[in-house]
Design an enzyme around this catalytic site. Structure first.
Site, PDB file in Angstrom:
ATOM      1  N   ASP A 146      -4.003 -17.485   0.034  1.00  0.00           N
ATOM      2  CA  ASP A 146      -4.451 -16.110   0.248  1.00  0.00           C
ATOM      3  C   ASP A 146      -3.603 -15.462   1.336  1.00  0.00           C
ATOM      4  O   ASP A 146      -3.533 -15.964   2.456  1.00  0.00           O
ATOM      5  CB  ASP A 146      -5.922 -16.102   0.668  1.00  0.00           C
ATOM      6  CG  ASP A 146      -6.430 -14.693   0.889  1.00  0.00           C
ATOM      7  OD1 ASP A 146      -6.888 -14.070  -0.090  1.00  0.00           O
ATOM      8  OD2 ASP A 146      -6.362 -14.204   2.038  1.00  0.00           O
ATOM      9  N   TYR A 175      -0.789  -8.983   6.847  1.00  0.00           N
ATOM     10  CA  TYR A 175      -0.617 -10.179   7.678  1.00  0.00           C
ATOM     11  C   TYR A 175       0.842 -10.384   8.098  1.00  0.00           C
ATOM     12  O   TYR A 175       1.127 -11.262   8.921  1.00  0.00           O
ATOM     13  CB  TYR A 175      -1.083 -11.443   6.932  1.00  0.00           C
ATOM     14  CG  TYR A 175      -2.523 -11.454   6.500  1.00  0.00           C
ATOM     15  CD1 TYR A 175      -3.462 -10.577   7.040  1.00  0.00           C
ATOM     16  CD2 TYR A 175      -2.954 -12.364   5.543  1.00  0.00           C
ATOM     17  CE1 TYR A 175      -4.778 -10.599   6.617  1.00  0.00           C
ATOM     18  CE2 TYR A 175      -4.272 -12.398   5.120  1.00  0.00           C
ATOM     19  CZ  TYR A 175      -5.188 -11.511   5.649  1.00  0.00           C
ATOM     20  OH  TYR A 175      -6.478 -11.545   5.227  1.00  0.00           O
ATOM     21  N   LYS A 222      -2.867  -8.415  -0.931  1.00  0.00           N
ATOM     22  CA  LYS A 222      -3.767  -7.262  -0.800  1.00  0.00           C
ATOM     23  C   LYS A 222      -3.001  -5.975  -0.468  1.00  0.00           C
ATOM     24  O   LYS A 222      -1.998  -5.998   0.254  1.00  0.00           O
ATOM     25  CB  LYS A 222      -4.787  -7.537   0.308  1.00  0.00           C
ATOM     26  CG  LYS A 222      -5.532  -8.854   0.148  1.00  0.00           C
ATOM     27  CD  LYS A 222      -6.470  -9.127   1.300  1.00  0.00           C
ATOM     28  CE  LYS A 222      -6.981 -10.564   1.279  1.00  0.00           C
ATOM     29  NZ  LYS A 222      -5.981 -11.533   1.755  1.00  0.00           N
ATOM     30  N   HIS A 235      -7.605  -4.128   0.247  1.00  0.00           N
ATOM     31  CA  HIS A 235      -7.994  -4.886   1.447  1.00  0.00           C
ATOM     32  C   HIS A 235      -9.222  -4.311   2.145  1.00  0.00           C
ATOM     33  O   HIS A 235     -10.024  -5.066   2.724  1.00  0.00           O
ATOM     34  CB  HIS A 235      -6.812  -4.912   2.422  1.00  0.00           C
ATOM     35  CG  HIS A 235      -6.826  -6.092   3.341  1.00  0.00           C
ATOM     36  ND1 HIS A 235      -5.693  -6.619   3.906  1.00  0.00           N
ATOM     37  CD2 HIS A 235      -7.834  -6.866   3.811  1.00  0.00           C
ATOM     38  CE1 HIS A 235      -6.001  -7.656   4.666  1.00  0.00           C
ATOM     39  NE2 HIS A 235      -7.303  -7.812   4.630  1.00  0.00           N
TER      40      HIS A 235
END
Length: 323
Positions: A46, A51, A80, A113
């Site tokens: 994931d 990120y 996402k 997200h």
């Protein structure tokens, strides 16, 4: 019993335990953790554009696939759409950016997200100063559906949405949401939301399934206040069950979710914990065990990621949590 895989649309199968990833401040450490995870058997990764680690994930997966250690179809990859791209005109652009970063022609699951679009920031971004924009979920979802049509993602879903928002999207959707990813653990069980999703064939994925004990380090890094965290890793009820099954508290907490047909994506960079977190398929919690864990529900007070650091967004009509 708990399933090793959860069924997704089109015959796709999601491994029930995956690796939750994090912003790679030290790329070498994150890369090592990801390689260790693959070595011990993780096949569900994931990630997210936000990120800033898709490039590392892509590099490692490319190495494994090109060397023959892994086939593309053996790995389940989720990424996402970031908050600043939650707009119908940006979905395709950011889907393509993620695929380029990941060095993949498609992902298995693409999530929105967060249910609120944010305005581009002037100057250095700050969580406390994020400004929300009008957010048209139905128009955005049509663009998400187009990513499935184009073969860029196998399935699409949502993250941090509530049941009202999911219902509204589902009613007009040509391709229904396949997944909801939310914070979920033994202290924050979200039973109504889980029941709604499972009734509507939406796979639920739990992030922070161990209560995110590393949250305060993250908070200090980004300059926001720390908080008292739920300490499930030392809870005496969970410890009693861990001793009974000769497992750790973390393994009992993960197994509890799996037996509720909820996938879990714990984070860890420690080799021993990586192995421990995926070694949860060789024991069963009985009915009395499950009831004991059910009774640990603490509700909203146990939510770690309440997103209230984004103060300017709390009044937005699409704010997904209790205010």
């Amino acid at each position: 019993m708990a399933k090793i895989f959860l069924d997704m649309p089109g015959g796709l199968k999601m491994p029930a335990v995956g690796l939750g990833t994090w912003e790679a401040t030290v790329e070498a450490e994150f890369e090592t953790a990801l390689k260790n995870a693959l070595e011990v058997g993780y096949r569900h990764i994931d990630t997210a554009f936000a990120y800033h680690n898709e490039g590392v994930v892509g590099r490692v997966l490319n190495q494994w696939i090109s060397s023959g250690k892994l086939k593309r179809e053996d790995i389940f990859v989720t990424t996402k759409l970031p908050m600043h791209a939650v707009h119908q005109d940006k979905v395709e652009e950011f889907m393509k950016k993620s695929l380029e970063n990941l060095q993949l022609s498609y992902v298995d699951l693409y999530l929105i997200h967060f249910p609120i679009a944010i305005k581009p920031s002037e100057g250095p971004p700050s969580f406390e100063n994020l400004k929300g924009e009008d957010t048209d979920h139905l128009a955005i979802w049509k663009k998400m559906e187009e990513q499935v049509d184009a073969g860029r993602t196998k399935t699409i879903g949502l993250s941090n949405f509530n049941a009202r928002q999911i219902e509204r999207i589902s009613k007009s959707a040509r391709i229904k949401p396949a997944c909801l990813q939310v914070e979920l653990h033994v202290y924050l069980q979200q039973r109504d939301l889980v029941q709604y999703c499972q009734k509507n064939n939406i796979v639920v994925v739990a992030y922070s399934p161990l209560g995110s004990p590393g949250y305060n380090k993250f908070a200090e890094k980004i300059g926001v206040p720390t908080k008292d965290l739920p300490d499930m890793l030392h809870d005496p009820v969970i410890k009693r069950l861990a001793d009974k099954h000769k497992k750790t508290n973390a393994q009992v907490m993960l197994r509890y979710l799996l037996q509720r047909n909820i996938a879990a994506i714990p984070k860890s960079a420690t080799p021993a914990r990586l192995k421990e977190n995926i070694d949860v398929f060789d024991f069963v919690l009985d009915a009395a065990d499950m009831t004991s864990l059910d009774n640990l529900e603490a509700g909203e007070d146990a939510r770690v990621y309440d997103f209230k650091i984004m103060k300017e967004l709390i009044g937005h009509p699409e704010w997904p949590f209790p205010k």
